[in-house]
Design a protein around this motif. Structure first.
Motif, PDB file in Angstrom:
ATOM      1  N   ALA A  75     -35.281 -14.475 -51.288  1.00  0.00           N
ATOM      2  CA  ALA A  75     -36.460 -15.343 -51.393  1.00  0.00           C
ATOM      3  C   ALA A  75     -36.061 -16.812 -51.246  1.00  0.00           C
ATOM      4  O   ALA A  75     -36.759 -17.593 -50.589  1.00  0.00           O
ATOM      5  CB  ALA A  75     -37.153 -15.116 -52.736  1.00  0.00           C
ATOM      6  N   TYR A  76     -34.928 -17.186 -51.840  1.00  0.00           N
ATOM      7  CA  TYR A  76     -34.434 -18.567 -51.735  1.00  0.00           C
ATOM      8  C   TYR A  76     -34.151 -18.930 -50.269  1.00  0.00           C
ATOM      9  O   TYR A  76     -34.551 -19.988 -49.788  1.00  0.00           O
ATOM     10  CB  TYR A  76     -33.168 -18.722 -52.590  1.00  0.00           C
ATOM     11  N   LYS A  77     -33.477 -18.016 -49.550  1.00  0.00           N
ATOM     12  CA  LYS A  77     -33.147 -18.280 -48.144  1.00  0.00           C
ATOM     13  C   LYS A  77     -34.405 -18.370 -47.285  1.00  0.00           C
ATOM     14  O   LYS A  77     -34.526 -19.256 -46.426  1.00  0.00           O
ATOM     15  CB  LYS A  77     -32.223 -17.178 -47.616  1.00  0.00           C
ATOM     16  N   LEU A  78     -35.345 -17.446 -47.519  1.00  0.00           N
ATOM     17  CA  LEU A  78     -36.603 -17.481 -46.760  1.00  0.00           C
ATOM     18  C   LEU A  78     -37.356 -18.785 -47.012  1.00  0.00           C
ATOM     19  O   LEU A  78     -37.936 -19.368 -46.101  1.00  0.00           O
ATOM     20  CB  LEU A  78     -37.496 -16.292 -47.142  1.00  0.00           C
ATOM     21  N   ALA A 100     -36.562  -8.174 -45.116  1.00  0.00           N
ATOM     22  CA  ALA A 100     -37.010  -9.211 -44.175  1.00  0.00           C
ATOM     23  C   ALA A 100     -35.913 -10.259 -43.996  1.00  0.00           C
ATOM     24  O   ALA A 100     -35.677 -10.746 -42.884  1.00  0.00           O
ATOM     25  CB  ALA A 100     -38.300  -9.865 -44.682  1.00  0.00           C
ATOM     26  N   GLY A 101     -35.213 -10.577 -45.092  1.00  0.00           N
ATOM     27  CA  GLY A 101     -34.095 -11.526 -45.022  1.00  0.00           C
ATOM     28  C   GLY A 101     -32.946 -10.995 -44.172  1.00  0.00           C
ATOM     29  O   GLY A 101     -32.350 -11.729 -43.377  1.00  0.00           O
ATOM     30  N   HIS A 102     -32.629  -9.699 -44.314  1.00  0.00           N
ATOM     31  CA  HIS A 102     -31.579  -9.075 -43.491  1.00  0.00           C
ATOM     32  C   HIS A 102     -31.934  -9.166 -42.012  1.00  0.00           C
ATOM     33  O   HIS A 102     -31.076  -9.473 -41.183  1.00  0.00           O
ATOM     34  CB  HIS A 102     -31.416  -7.595 -43.847  1.00  0.00           C
ATOM     35  N   MET A 103     -33.185  -8.865 -41.665  1.00  0.00           N
ATOM     36  CA  MET A 103     -33.592  -8.874 -40.257  1.00  0.00           C
ATOM     37  C   MET A 103     -33.426 -10.270 -39.673  1.00  0.00           C
ATOM     38  O   MET A 103     -32.955 -10.427 -38.545  1.00  0.00           O
ATOM     39  CB  MET A 103     -35.051  -8.400 -40.117  1.00  0.00           C
TER      40      MET A 103
END
Length: 390
Positions: free
Chosen positions: A135-138, A34-37
């Motif tokens: 998770a941190y970035k999200l 999800a982070g890559h997308m």
């Protein structure tokens, strides 16, 4: 706003090829995918707006089934509707499906994968580092400085850690809470999309139940239930699969099931593709195909059926508030899942060091490809694990 008539900045072929590549090279499970997308499609290429991404993440979290696959299907739907959703879904799942079928063949042919534990020992620790960064970035992008969203985030994180599962009704409750707080309604017609989303499960189960061979029929129905009733990430499906595959049907023993989960973690793409490996062990290639189809068909239907309603009403203040609440809950649950997984993968000093080094490398070298880290961790696992366990 992305209206259906807006001319997208990319072709359907470009989007499909992006998801083939992500399915073939994307490690780290639903959190990282999800982070890559978001990083690639929203920030770098600007093919998808932040609003559309958030809608997709919220819908993927609300509907049962694997989160990363549903988010991908929704992003395919944004500009290219059902054709885009279908092609993107296939492109995303197919590379890792082919990989797990090949590993299933090797597993059956060569009597187990003794090297798999060594590889998983290293890769499991590195994967924790990868998903922790995601998770941190999200969290920083989705929760911001809103105190209510932070309260929801922390609650869901704690619940996920304590229960080791994702509590579906809390996602809905979080969305309703933020909606009532920010945009108190004058009408109460918000149940329609959920009612529509609830239609396909019996239909999918009935369709799979018509297969002639009893074992394939059993496999199809079981995995359709897994796809239709397990919420959140592919990680959440593991306890459900264990209950059916090992305890109820006795298709696999404990060691085979643990190996199946390891295969899911060391292959790229959605974690839930472990169903293909399990299906192969139970009934060969037909079993793998039926298990994968059974798992992914409900999640595909749960995404494309409510999608038009999400697109049509997604910009209303009440819906935006609801989506923000669900997104905060989703990211909280994802962060909790990192801790749950870390407990299983971080087992001694070398695995702690591997996870910490992975985080440090990803923070220091922002363009460092995850597959390179995973390959290095696998090599280290092959070296270290035999020394520690002999």
């Amino acid at each position: 706003m992305n209206a259906p008539h807006d001319r997208p900045a990319y072709t359907l072929r470009q989007l499909v090829m992006y998801f083939v590549r992500l399915g073939a090279l994307g490690f780290g499970g639903p959190v990282a995918l999800a982070g890559h997308m978001r990083r690639d499609l929203v920030e770098a290429r600007q093919w998808i707006t932040d609003g559309d991404y958030k809608e997709g993440l919220a819908l993927a979290q609300l509907a049962p089934g694997p989160l990363a696959a549903q988010l991908a299907i929704y992003l395919g739907y944004v500009h290219y509707r059902i054709l885009g959703a279908t092609l993107v879904g296939i492109a995303f799942v197919l590379p890792s499906f082919l990989m797990v079928v090949a590993l299933g063949w090797a597993y059956v042919r060569f009597g187990g994968l003794t090297w798999m534990q060594s590889v998983f020992y290293g890769v499991g620790a590195a994967v924790i580092g990868i998903i922790a960064i995601s998770a941190y970035k999200l969290t920083t992008r989705s929760v911001g400085k809103d105190k209510l969203l932070w309260a929801i985030y922390l609650l869901l994180c704690a619940v996920t850690v304590i229960t080791e599962s994702e509590v579906a009704w809390l996602f809905l409750a979080s969305g309703v809470l933020v909606w009532l707080w920010r945009a108190p309604p004058k009408w109460l017609g918000h149940g329609r999309a959920n009612a529509i989303a609830a239609i396909p499960a019996p239909a999918a189960s009935a369709l799979l139940g018509t297969i002639d061979w009893p074992l394939l029929s059993q496999i199809g129905l079981f995995f359709a239930k897994a796809g239709a009733f397990v919420f959140g990430s592919g990680l959440a499906i593991v306890p459900f699969l264990y209950g059916g595959v090992v305890t109820e049907y006795h298709w696999l023993n404990e060691k085979q099931f643990v190996d199946a989960v390891a295969v899911a973690m060391i292959t790229p793409g959605p974690v839930v593709i472990t169903v293909g490996f399990i299906g192969y062990l139970v009934a060969g290639l037909p079993g793998a195909c039926v298990a994968a189809a059974g798992t992914f068909l409900p999640c595909y239907l749960f995404t494309i059926l409510p999608a038009p309603y999400f697109k049509k009403y997604g910009k209303l203040p009440a819906i935006l508030a609801f989506v923000d609440g669900v997104t905060a809950a989703a990211v909280g649950a994802i962060s909790g899942a990192v801790i749950v997984l870390a407990r299983r993968s971080i087992v001694d000093v070398p695995t702690v060091l591997l996870a910490v080094v992975t985080v440090a490398l990803l923070l220091r070298f922002r363009k460092l490809p995850e597959p390179a880290i995973v390959a290095g961790a696998a090599a280290l696992g092959l070296l270290i694990y035999p020394l520690l366990h002999h």
